[in-house]
Motif scaffolding. Sequence first.
Motif, mmCIF file in Angstrom:
data_model
loop_
_atom_site.group_PDB
_atom_site.id
_atom_site.type_symbol
_atom_site.label_atom_id
_atom_site.label_comp_id
_atom_site.label_asym_id
_atom_site.label_seq_id
_atom_site.Cartn_x
_atom_site.Cartn_y
_atom_site.Cartn_z
ATOM 1 N N HIS A 83 -10.530 -4.379 -5.736
ATOM 2 C CA HIS A 83 -10.532 -3.753 -4.406
ATOM 3 C C HIS A 83 -9.575 -4.404 -3.416
ATOM 4 N N ILE A 84 -8.837 -5.393 -3.865
ATOM 5 C CA ILE A 84 -8.067 -6.209 -2.916
ATOM 6 C C ILE A 84 -7.102 -5.383 -2.079
ATOM 7 N N LEU A 85 -7.192 -5.570 -0.749
ATOM 8 C CA LEU A 85 -6.250 -4.975 0.181
ATOM 9 C C LEU A 85 -5.472 -6.125 0.819
ATOM 10 N N SER A 86 -4.191 -6.216 0.472
ATOM 11 C CA SER A 86 -3.393 -7.360 0.909
ATOM 12 C C SER A 86 -2.045 -6.887 1.416
ATOM 13 N N TYR A 87 -1.544 -7.606 2.436
ATOM 14 C CA TYR A 87 -0.278 -7.181 3.069
ATOM 15 C C TYR A 87 0.948 -7.462 2.212
#
Length: 429
Positions: A83-87
């Motif tokens: 699920h990682i949401l990273s910039y």
Amino acid sequence: MSAPPAPSTWQVCASCGSEIPETDPHPRCPRCRGLLELYHQPPAQGGNALRATFDARWGVRRGALASGVWRYCEAVLPTAREHILSYPEGNTPLLASAAVARWAGAPELLLKHEGQNPTGSFKDRGMTVGVTQARRVQARAVACASTGNTAAALAAYAALAGLPALVLVPKGQVALGKLAQALAYGARTLLVRGNFDDCLELADQASERLGAYLLNSVNPFRLEGQKTIVLELLQQLGWEPPDWIVVPAGNLGNTAAFGKALKEGRAWGLIDRAPRLAAVQAEGAAPFAQSFREGFAQRRRVEPHTVATAINIGNPASYERAVRAIRDTDGVVTTVSDDEILEAKAIVDGAGIGCEPASAAALAGARRLIREHVIRPRDRVVAVLTGHVLKDPETVTRYHQELEPRPARANRPIEIEARLAEVERVMGG
Ligand SMILES: *Cc1c(COP(=O)(O)O)cnc(C)c1O
Ligand SMILES: [Zn+2]
């Protein structure tokens, strides 16, 4: 019959000790409303092997492991992979500046510049984990109270995730750059006629009523992300801990997160001794420093007033866990005046590095502790610059253009007619 496998991560209430599944979306203990804390099963491989795992990921260019937060996923949220949401965020520089070190009186001083994060403050490190968790629990919206930087980070990460965001900020007490970011990234922005502490209470109630996932710094997932400031600086130092880490302290999320990172770092064999923590508050907003002077006999609250809006907080939410962090690391809490903050900021800015006022409190605090012989001159010190110089342009222009009497380091602009002779005149022939 065999028991189900033990979860590798779970939440524990710091007040009543209840164990709560990690995907429970309540911002506080559902039983007693105490603060929650995350526990991770120690990674199978500790010490050298874990350091080698982190070192092997240094310089990864794509995907979640390119992030200076998710590089340490074993220590942050090992179960979130899908699920990682990273910039991505993090990967901030550790800077040496002779001019800054000289001013502080600490030749071995380094600056960890968290203002180099995507939205310009360390809040991004917490927010990548917080919004990742919001997606895991299938939140419909996210919300926070903020002195500005949390709002900017929440607004940006919510936009990346495609989630509606609600931010509550104290009207007239938010630096221009931060408010501009919240609006630009599209968060529903409420200007509350009250102070930050009022916003915090209101966000707590409103998120429950509206069913939004609350991403204040009481949210334990944010603190897991903020731990990586410490992990990353340790890694940048080749896992050789400094003697001191100096950090500005407002709501005490960072102080708490740093304490947890150092405790786990020792337990997992990443480091063999912990640096001492120094938390620095502004004189006009120093309830934690007051408690420290009283041996933490009681929790204090004050009516806060400081030029450093990011630490203009009178009733810090992470008080108890920050007390533990200071005790566990043989740490100290000190204060600096607004004048000292502005002078320290002029030094950092003038060195070409730049930071917002709250960040400069760390440097001013380091200088004070050196003068008081708490920090020794040869100690290796890392001061954390928490936010970018452009966050608060009004304080910069006021200092250089308006303040009377004129500060020694004020760089006044000079208005002229459009003629070469005029340039020569003001440049002294
Ligand atoms: C949030 C913030 C702080 C204060 O950190 P706490 O974790 O609330 O103590 C300091 N500086 C900046 C720039 C911030 O945004
Ligand atoms: Zn509880």
